[in-house]
Design a protein around this motif. Structure first.
Motif, short mmCIF file in Angstrom:
data_model
loop_
_atom_site.label_atom_id
_atom_site.label_comp_id
_atom_site.label_asym_id
_atom_site.label_seq_id
_atom_site.Cartn_x
_atom_site.Cartn_y
_atom_site.Cartn_z
N PHE A 83 50.52 26.46 42.47
CA PHE A 83 51.88 25.58 43.05
C PHE A 83 52.56 26.28 44.14
N ASN A 84 52.78 27.82 43.86
CA ASN A 84 53.26 28.63 44.52
C ASN A 84 52.33 29.50 45.37
N PRO A 85 52.18 29.18 46.71
CA PRO A 85 51.47 29.94 47.50
C PRO A 85 51.55 31.25 47.62
N CYS A 86 52.81 31.90 47.21
CA CYS A 86 52.66 33.26 47.32
C CYS A 86 51.48 34.08 46.34
N THR A 87 51.13 33.12 45.31
CA THR A 87 50.26 33.84 44.43
C THR A 87 48.93 33.99 45.13
N PHE A 88 48.70 33.56 46.03
CA PHE A 88 47.38 33.72 46.70
C PHE A 88 47.56 35.09 47.64
N PHE A 89 48.71 35.00 48.52
CA PHE A 89 48.91 36.48 49.29
C PHE A 89 48.88 37.57 48.20
N VAL A 90 49.30 37.25 46.87
CA VAL A 90 49.44 38.46 46.09
C VAL A 90 48.11 38.98 45.78
N SER A 91 47.30 38.07 45.43
CA SER A 91 45.95 38.29 44.88
C SER A 91 44.90 39.07 45.99
N GLU A 92 45.29 38.31 47.15
CA GLU A 92 44.78 38.86 48.41
C GLU A 92 45.15 40.34 48.77
N LYS A 93 46.27 40.74 48.37
CA LYS A 93 46.69 41.87 48.54
C LYS A 93 46.42 43.02 47.78
N LEU A 94 45.97 42.47 46.52
CA LEU A 94 45.50 43.35 45.32
C LEU A 94 43.98 43.33 45.63
N LEU B 204 43.50 39.15 35.38
CA LEU B 204 44.93 39.24 35.52
C LEU B 204 45.37 37.42 35.87
N THR B 205 46.35 37.18 35.27
CA THR B 205 47.03 36.05 35.64
C THR B 205 48.32 36.00 36.32
N ILE B 206 48.47 35.20 37.16
CA ILE B 206 49.74 35.40 38.13
C ILE B 206 50.68 34.12 38.11
N CYS B 207 51.82 34.18 37.69
CA CYS B 207 52.75 33.24 37.60
C CYS B 207 54.04 33.52 38.26
N LEU B 208 54.38 32.96 39.25
CA LEU B 208 55.45 33.10 40.09
C LEU B 208 56.76 32.07 39.85
N ILE C 171 54.56 47.87 40.93
CA ILE C 171 53.57 47.12 40.12
C ILE C 171 52.29 46.76 40.80
N LEU C 172 52.49 46.54 42.35
CA LEU C 172 50.99 46.17 42.74
C LEU C 172 50.31 47.19 42.98
N ASP C 173 50.57 48.48 43.13
CA ASP C 173 49.58 49.51 43.27
C ASP C 173 49.14 49.65 41.67
N PHE C 174 49.92 49.40 40.53
CA PHE C 174 49.30 49.55 39.20
C PHE C 174 48.16 48.74 38.95
N LEU C 175 48.66 47.47 39.25
CA LEU C 175 47.67 46.54 39.12
C LEU C 175 46.31 46.54 39.88
N LYS C 176 46.47 47.01 41.20
CA LYS C 176 45.23 47.34 42.08
C LYS C 176 44.63 48.39 41.37
N GLN C 177 45.05 49.42 40.83
CA GLN C 177 44.20 50.36 40.29
C GLN C 177 43.57 50.02 38.81
N GLU C 178 43.96 48.99 38.30
CA GLU C 178 43.48 48.39 37.16
C GLU C 178 42.02 47.70 37.59
N LYS C 179 41.79 47.27 38.59
CA LYS C 179 40.43 46.84 38.82
C LYS C 179 40.25 45.55 38.32
N TYR C 180 40.83 44.50 38.24
CA TYR C 180 40.45 43.24 37.53
C TYR C 180 39.44 42.71 38.18
N ASP C 181 38.39 41.99 37.16
CA ASP C 181 37.33 41.33 37.55
C ASP C 181 37.68 39.82 38.25
#
Length: 525
Positions: free
Chosen positions: A148-159, A27-31, A131-141
């Motif tokens: 640059f955007n600190p939010c990407t860290f919180f999103v990853s941790e939440k997932l 999963l790549t995350i770009c905000l 979206i987050l529930d869907f991504l969490k169910q996908e079980k990415y490696d």
């Protein structure tokens, strides 16, 4: 069976058991938009093209690319758009400060304002439960995030996904991730110093390092509300915790530009993902370039998100300067915003969007005039093109200091641009072959790396996935309390021991002196 032969067979079996990694879910995350999106798109395509299953989580709306039509992607994208309130907030911020940047009004406040906007937008990102529930169910490696955007860290941790952080520029956050730093030769972010500082510069650099801790603390405090609102009691990570939890840090820099410095094992540098052999430019652009003859042409771009210059006096000065040079000029500028009563220089062509990499790889290119973004500079280095920088904000000042230190270009603040001096500076860089020679030298350094950046990226990410994370690369210092990290307990212990020894010595000496005087008095009596 001989012991040596048994060991050889065991090693052979181990090697055979390590199969090439195939089909990892990434999963790549770009905000953020602009050049950040372009870099994350390239990264996503690299993994998709090499047999991995990639999806991007992309926040659209802020930092769009004026004049650029997003191509279809070979990988699926989960997107959501910011609501009108947040879009308006971002647009007002960008328009408010854009003019200030061109007026030379640069400070730390715009960065804090941007981080506050990111924090507000992060609340919206974290509320995308479907979206987050869907991504969490996908079980990415693994997740690869734009750091640059600190939010990407919180999103990853939440997932609950382990993540690799990609930072798009120089080591601006080196203190946060615990990189070895020495103010003696490593310039602090925004210092605009090189690695060769005199005494007064080292004093100022040291003070700026101390100030960097204060700035970093304020940025982390801005995002505390994200942790408090979206994570349960007892497990509310700070931004610093999430920085240090990254399995790997990747910086979009190359030591053909950056000053040499020590790194940790989990910190890797490989830039130039967007720099590649040039494709043929369109026929109409080729016809325009051909008119330049031996003089060649220059490219003028001020960043992926800036399609016009809001200061008309500056536009007039630049336009007049271009009219007085021999080269053709391809200027990325939204023609619909061009002032009607201003006559465009006859050797200038305005374009809403340019494929900068292809133009820089053209044999007739002579110079890149740029704001100093890292992607642009990487492409200039890759193709061996001299640079004239006009820094506006962020890391662009420090980036261009490095370009000048490498002798492949010059830079000038926008307020200092006058038609004659600007034209003279262009002619100086184009006609003085030392700039071109230095640019080609840096190009050789970048191009002759043992492995191209896309192979390095693939290799390191696959290594992290196969080895179950990057814990073996992270230093134990991350787990030390601050007082142990700075050896305050050791210093205190040694200080107490030394003080105790000194105290005992003083007591003994005073006792001996007292005895000597006492014996002398008795004899005199």
């Amino acid at each position: 069976m001989p012991e040596g032969r048994e060991g050889l067979i065991l090693i052979l079996l181990l090697v055979l058991s390590i199969q090439p990694l195939e089909g990892a879910k990434i999963l790549t995350i770009c905000l953020v938009g602009g050049s950040h999106y372009l870099l994350m798109d390239d990264i996503s395509r690299i993994f998709q093209d090499n047999g991995h299953d990639v999806r991007m989580f992309h926040q659209i709306g802020n930092g769009s690319l004026p004049g650029y039509k997003l191509p279809s992607t070979p990988y699926p994208v989960s997107t959501y758009s910011l609501d009108e309130k947040y879009l308006k907030e971002y647009d007002e911020f960008f328009m408010e400060y854009q003019k200030d940047f061109f007026m030379g009004k640069v400070g730390i406040q715009p960065f804090f304002s941007l981080m506050n906007i990111f924090a507000n937008q992060c609340q919206a990102s974290m509320n995308q439960t479907d979206i987050l529930d869907f991504l969490k169910q996908e079980k990415y490696d693994i997740a690869i995030i734009d750091a640059f955007n600190p939010c990407t860290f919180f999103v990853s941790e939440k997932l609950g996904i382990p993540y690799i952080a990609v930072f798009p520029g120089i080591f601006a956050n080196s203190l946060s991730i615990g990189l070895p730093n020495s103010p003696a030769y490593l310039p602090a972010f925004a210092s605009q110093f090189t690695d060769r500082m005199n005494f007064l510069q080292r004093v100022q650099n040291t003070l700026m390092y101390i100030g960097s801790y204060v700035v970093e603390g304020k940025i982390q405090a801005i995002f505390d509300s994200i942790s408090e609102r979206h994570f349960p009691d007892g497990f509310r990570p700070s931004l610093r915790d999430l920085y240090q939890k990254a399995e790997l840090w990747i910086y979009n820099v190359d030591f053909s530009i950056e000053f040499a410095r020590p790194l940790l094992p989990h910190v890797q540098c490989f830039s130039g993902l967007r720099a590649k052999p040039a494709n043929q430019v369109s026929q109409d652009v080729e016809d325009f370039i051909a008119e330049s003859g031996d003089s060649g042409f220059i490219v003028v771009t001020m960043g992926s998100m800036i399609s016009t210059i809001p200061i008309m006096d500056l536009v007039k000065e630049m336009n007049l300067a271009f009219a007085n040079i021999l080269q053709k000029v391809i200027w990325r500028y939204n023609a619909s915003h061009w002032q009607e009563d201003l006559k465009l220089a006859p050797n200038v062509r305005l374009m809403d969007w340019v494929n900068q990499n292809d133009l820089l790889g053209h044999p007739k290119i002579r110079l890149l005039v740029t704001h100093g973004g890292m992607n642009s500079l990487n492409e200039a280095v890759y193709h061996g093109v001299p640079v004239l920088g006009i820094p506006l904000f962020g890391d662009q000042f420090d980036n261009l200091v490095r370009i000048k230190a490498k002798l492949m270009g010059e830079y000038i603040p926008p307020l200092e641009i006058k038609s004659k001096s600007f034209a003279d500076l262009i002619r100086k860089i184009v006609e003085n072959k030392s700039y071109k020679t230095s640019a080609m030298k840096q190009s050789v350094i970048m191009r002759s790396r043992p492995f191209p950046p896309d192979r390095q990226l693939l290799g390191w990410v696959e290594h992290i996935i196969q080895s179950g994370g990057g814990g073996h690369l992270r230093p134990y210092s991350y787990q030390l309390p601050w007082y142990q990290y700075w050896l305050l307990d050791v210093i205190s212990f040694i200080s107490i021991c030394v003080a105790g020894i000194v105290y005992l010595i003083v007591k003994v000496i005073r006792g001996l002196i007292y005895l000597m005087f006492s014996n002398r008095k008795q004899k005199q009596s």
